[in-house]
Scaffold this active site. Structure first.
Site, mmCIF file in Angstrom:
data_model
loop_
_atom_site.group_PDB
_atom_site.id
_atom_site.type_symbol
_atom_site.label_atom_id
_atom_site.label_comp_id
_atom_site.label_asym_id
_atom_site.label_seq_id
_atom_site.Cartn_x
_atom_site.Cartn_y
_atom_site.Cartn_z
ATOM 1 N N GLU A 1 0.885 -1.159 0.000
ATOM 2 C CA GLU A 1 0.000 0.000 0.000
ATOM 3 C C GLU A 1 0.919 1.203 0.000
ATOM 4 O OE1 GLU A 1 -1.601 3.023 0.887
ATOM 5 O OE2 GLU A 1 -2.206 2.296 2.868
ATOM 6 N N GLU B 1 4.269 12.936 -4.828
ATOM 7 C CA GLU B 1 3.613 12.894 -3.526
ATOM 8 C C GLU B 1 4.415 13.764 -2.561
ATOM 9 O OE1 GLU B 1 3.690 9.139 -1.305
ATOM 10 O OE2 GLU B 1 1.566 9.515 -0.870
ATOM 11 N N CYS C 1 -1.495 8.814 2.656
ATOM 12 C CA CYS C 1 -1.177 8.321 1.325
ATOM 13 C C CYS C 1 -2.293 8.641 0.345
ATOM 14 C CB CYS C 1 -0.886 6.836 1.360
ATOM 15 S SG CYS C 1 -2.071 5.963 2.355
#
Lengths: 540, 515
Positions: free
Chosen positions: A307, A438, A341
């Site tokens: 993940e 990110e 995330c």
């Protein structure tokens, strides 16, 4: 009002008491008790006096085979208070030998029992007792979590601890409902599938939600009857040790859950490449995820769930309720200091409402209360550590340099600790680094779009595919978007709704596999087909 | 259950079961606290003011008088349940919230295990020590199982044939009527109530008139745990009045019944002629136990005996027809009779007792009359056949041999400690014999041969097949009948789904990248 709404949003998204209703629906309901009456601090309020948390740090050693032990090397490493950068405690530093000892214990607990040989109902009862114990220790755990991580105490106490308990109730309920199948055969055979525990699970969890990530990993693995070696993030080793101790108090046999603190390249790599670990689950960055997968491939080909990172679009159509969308988009990005995330880090807004949306978003960000996370009313604490802090500031500079418009924020806050101002960029273009990478910090990028096809294309033009938000009142738009977006979760008129039963995971480079929900059990089960011939069967 | 089968070291001499009324039990029976109808969260007298007696089967004496619910009381209870379903919080809570309340209820039941076990023991003549360690923990376990299922009710997203998005919603079915029997007052209560609660239904439950006590006690604990008023209503009463009112009620959405096949037929008829409510029926049985030549004879005899004598034969899955292969038949018969003779019949509060009294005079007389029929039909009475003592409703473990398949004692459900023993030669003959019944509830197979086990388990027309075990129930294991043993399943997720409606939702979808 905005602050009240946020707090409500927050409790909607993560509280155990909340149902699966959409955000829209929930906004119409009375929020009941427990809602904090926040004052409107300006973001200029920094951390003057550090509040000293009322909690002991009882466990700093590895927990292996039911006992707290030092590292084989005797080494320790410091864990820091992100409010100040000062050391909270020295923690045993695990390396290959400690991982090896933990794997040996887990292997023995799996191969010899009693854990996998217990009835599912007995495992269920232990998990339920554990959940009760965590409830009892809720305030200590919330304080420890905030101390080590920097997230607002109210968030830890009101949302994350109840959610943790909720997750273990959920998985306790699965333990006795894991079904194989009887399977049709083409001939005279009796065929069945056994869903067996996979064995020793290696789990590596991140620092942004130390307890919740523990629950996402440990809950399903235990419900399925596995044993575990879990490595915590070096930034946040404390709460996992605490709850693991409670797991043993609840009746978990020694060796079933082993916790090793340490760094990725040493302890993490040893776990990922261990020949006696049957399964690996990792949550963290895409970069590290690649390494983990490589190590698994090079060692014993253990199956891996990942993940990883995201750059999730948050798409606001022109028929959306702008106030609601602004608040949800703000929450989607800034929640947990932007360290999620699935953060809604690309806010796409339809051109017809763009100006109004931008204005309100900016206002909202300016009102965001940043400060000591132990202080009541604080919405945003410090970033986790100096590395993340520097990285976020670097991306802010990159945004400015690439000619995005800095609407607000952009600086560190105060001179101590890792606080960053809530930052909003407008006029962001798809090719800018801040729209591609990110950032994992409180930096919102607002982008303009014209029509549905365009926004689908742009939303999907990323290497990530973790989540998306869609705000619209039009059912056709909603139906089209939910299928068109290449992501693991689509929140329609809501965001960050993280119920135990809702699966979560990524498309593309956001990872593989799903956590939570019934799907998470698949990560921790082997499927064995059993075939026997039948003599004179009454039917096939 | 092991305590039952290990209780007798077989062939020691002490012969016939020690007769009847034993010294007063060491355990003091608690005073009866709840004797009225439980409607909308309150204990209330029946509208007619009528009461009926519930009787201690050890003595035939009255324990206490209970408010007698009739049609008008059922109406009030259904109104409460309807209101609780249509406007109340229960179906509007998340599964998590329902689960939390149910978990608390389970804890309260465990805390009160001794008291509620005593209620079942005096009301039904069940063995106190067994109820305490088996039935009551099973009630808590079933509630926890379904509490754990409450947040796992999944519909599906479907493949539409054109450009449509389609999915199913699993919705609670509404107001449920439960009618439960007297042989397992506690576990039957849990088997019906806990899945329907988890599903989000509200309900009216009628316990058997012989055994109303524990259901009322559970209702009281449910309220303590936080189950909202009107969600669970308990109305004691008789079948022809209260039971009939439930099954023909126009505002009940589903009826779940466990009991005799005759009554099941009447319920289905009433449902059909009222509002066509769906019905699930768990009815009678005449379950075969097939013992093959390769079986361990001693263990098989223990299993057969337990299969018929557990709960004094008052169990719908009792192994009342035992088919034994000819190679071991004689040895088996000898052992079975020895073991039956060593079986201890006595006061259900005496820990040494393996079998208490039959539930009431009716059942007692019915069983004795079947024993007479067996003799008249020409079966050989190997042991037992008489009442034990002269007070209460105790009957000796009774075994007939030379039973023919068409005899009434091989066809009818006796519901008592009466076993029909038969001999077979081949596997085909055993299967044929086993299926020669209007019932199809359960079956047992004792063999070491994998082919025999697999073939027989598929061939027998019954809802549950136990291979080298018997009475292996579990919360996750559905069971229910084929043929005239009923339809629908209790326990497992099947047991939950019968309280759910499936709604398909379909909407057009435009420009979908996949279909």
């Amino acid at each position: 009002m905005a602050a009240r709404r946020l707090s409500w949003l927050l409790s909607r998204s993560l509280s155990a008491a909340s149902g699966p209703d959409s955000l829209l629906h929930s906004l119409g309901r009375n929020s009941g008790g427990g809602i904090r009456k926040w004052k409107r601090f300006s973001t200029a309020a920094a951390v003057d006096e550090v509040i000293i948390p009322q909690v002991q740090i009882p466990y700093t050693q590895h927990l292996i085979d039911g006992k707290f032990v030092d590292s084989a090397s005797g080494k320790t490493f410091p864990t820091y208070d992100p409010r100040t950068g000062e050391v909270i405690a020295q923690v045993a530093e695990g390396d290959a030998e400690d991982i090896n000892r933990a794997v040996v214990a887990a292997r023995k607990a799996f191969d010899e029992g009693p854990w996998p040989k217990m009835t599912a109902y007995e495992r269920c009862r232990i998990l339920l007792r554990f959940a009760d114990l965590v409830e009892k220790h809720r305030s200590e755990l919330a304080a420890l979590e905030t101390w080590d991580n920097g997230k607002p105490y109210q968030q830890s106490f009101n949302d994350e601890l109840p959610m943790f308990v909720r997750l273990f109730h959920y998985y306790a309920g699965w333990a006795d409902k894991i079904h194989g199948m009887t399977v049709p055969a083409d001939g005279k055979y009796h065929v069945q599938t056994l869903h067996e525990p996979i064995g020793v699970a290696g789990q590596i969890i991140p620092w942004n939600f130390p307890l919740l990530m523990f629950a996402w990993k440990v809950g399903p693995a235990l419900a399925c009857g596995n044993t575990i070696v879990l490595k915590t993030a070096e930034q946040t080793p404390l709460t996992a040790l605490y709850v693991a101790k409670l797991l043993h108090e609840a009746g978990l046999p020694p060796g079933v859950v082993n916790i090793v603190s340490g760094y990725g390249p040493t302890a993490g790599a040893a776990l990922a490449s261990h020949m006696d670990v049957d399964k690996l689950a990792f949550t963290g960055s895409t970069e590290t995820g690649k390494i983990v997968l490589e190590l698994a491939a090079r060692s014993n080909l253990k199956p891996v769930t990942l993940e990883l990172g995201g750059k999730s679009p948050f798409i606001v159509f022109d028929d959306a309720d702008v106030d609601q969308a602004v608040e949800a988009a703000h929450f989607a990005l800034f929640f947990n200091q932007g360290q999620c995330c699935c953060a809604g880090s690309r806010t796409f807004v339809h051109e017809r409402i763009y100006d109004e949306f931008l204005e309100n978003s900016k206002k909202r960000a300016l009102k965001r209360v940043v400060g000591d996370p132990f202080k009541s009313g604080v919405e945003q604490g410090p970033q986790i550590d100096t590395e993340q802090f520097d990285k976020v500031l670097r991306y802010i500079r990159s945004g400015i340099e690439s000619n995005a418009t800095l609407e607000c924020g952009g600086q560190r806050l105060g001179s101590k600790g890792f606080f960053i101002q809530p930052t909003v960029f407008s006029n962001v273009k798809d090719e800018m680094l801040i729209a591609q990478d990110e950032i994992f910090g409180p930096v919102q990028s607002i982008l303009k779009f014209k029509d549905t096809e365009e926004v689908i294309r742009r939303a999907n033009a990323t290497r990530y595919g973790l989540a998306a938000g869609v705000f619209t009142k039009n059912v056709h738009t909603a139906n089209t978007m939910m299928r068109a977006l290449r992501v693991g979760t689509v929140w329609i008129n809501c965001f960050d709704v993280f119920d135990a039963a809702i699966p979560f995971g990524g498309y593309k480079m956001s990872g593989t596999g799903r956590e939570k929900g019934i799907y998470s059990l698949n990560n921790y089960l082997q499927i064995k087909a059993v075939v026997e011939p039948l003599k004179n069967p009454a039917w096939i | 259950m092991t305590s039952l089968s290990n209780g007798h070291a077989a062939n020691d001499s002490s012969p016939s079961p020690s007769p009847s009324p034993l010294p007063p039990p060491p355990f003091k029976i608690p005073p009866i606290k709840f004797t009225k109808l439980f409607i909308n969260g309150q204990f209330v007298p029946s509208l007619s003011g009528k009461e009926f007696e519930t009787v201690d089967p050890r003595t035939g004496e009255v324990i206490v008088k209970i408010s007698e619910g009739r049609k008008e009381d059922i109406d009030v209870a259904v109104n409460a349940a309807r209101e609780a379903f249509d406007n109340g919080p229960w179906p509007r809570m998340s599964g998590v919230e329902r689960a939390r309340i149910m978990m608390k209820w389970a804890d309260l039941i465990e805390e009160n295990a001794e008291e509620v076990a005593a209620l079942d023991a005096i009301d039904a003549g069940k063995l106190f020590h067994l109820v305490k360690v088996l039935d009551i923990p099973a009630v808590a376990g079933a509630i926890r199982y379904y509490a754990g299922a409450a947040d796992k009710i999944h519909g599906e997203v479907l493949k539409a044939s054109r450009e449509f998005h389609a999915y199913t919603l699993m919705e609670p079915i509404g107001v449920v009527g439960h009618i439960i029997p007297w042989n397992f007052p506690s576990t039957m209560f849990a088997a019906k109530v806990s899945p329907s609660l988890a599903a989000g239904c509200t309900m009216v439950l009628k316990p058997a008139e012989q055994t109303p006590l524990s259901a009322l006690f559970y209702a009281h604990l449910a309220k303590q745990a936080g189950i909202p008023d009107g969600v669970l209503n308990v109305v004691p009463g008789f079948g022809p009045t209260a039971g009939a009112a439930i099954s023909s009620h126009m505002d009940i959405d589903k009826v779940s019944f466990t009991g005799s096949t005759d009554v099941g037929r009447a319920i289905m008829h009433a449902a059909a002629s009222s509002n066509l409510k769906p019905v699930s029926l768990e009815l009678g049985g005449k379950s075969p136990l097939l013992i093959f030549d390769d079986a361990d004879v001693d263990k098989a005899a223990d299993l057969a005996l337990l299969g018929i004598l557990f709960n004094k034969g008052e169990i719908c899955v009792a192994s009342s027809r035992v088919f034994v292969q000819e190679g071991i038949y004689d040895e088996f018969e000898k052992k079975l009779v020895e073991k039956a003779k060593a079986w201890v019949v006595g006061d259900p509060f005496d820990p040494k007792s393996q079998q208490g009294p039959q539930v009431d005079k009716n059942q007692f007389e019915k069983i004795l009359s079947y024993i007479e029929i067996g003799k008249q039909e020409g079966a050989t009475l190997l042991t037992g056949g008489k009442r034990v003592g002269n007070k209460g409703y105790y009957i000796e473990p009774t075994i007939f041999s030379n039973v023919k398949e068409d005899m009434r004692i091989a066809q009818d459900e006796i519901f008592g400690p009466v076993l029909a023993l038969m001999k077979f030669r081949s596997i085909e003959e055993a299967i044929k014999g086993a299926n020669n019944s209007r019932y199809g509830l359960a079956a047992g197979i004792v063999t070491k041969n994998i082919d025999t086990a697999n073939t027989v388990s598929r061939s027998i027309r019954a809802g549950i097949v136990w291979i080298n075990c018997y009475f292996a129930f579990g919360n996750d294991i559905p069971y229910g009948g084929y043929k005239q043993s009923g339809f629908g399943r209790d326990f497992g997720l099947e047991g939950l789904h019968k309280y759910l409606q499936v709604k398909s939702v379909v909407t057009p979808i435009y420009n979908s990248p996949w279909l």
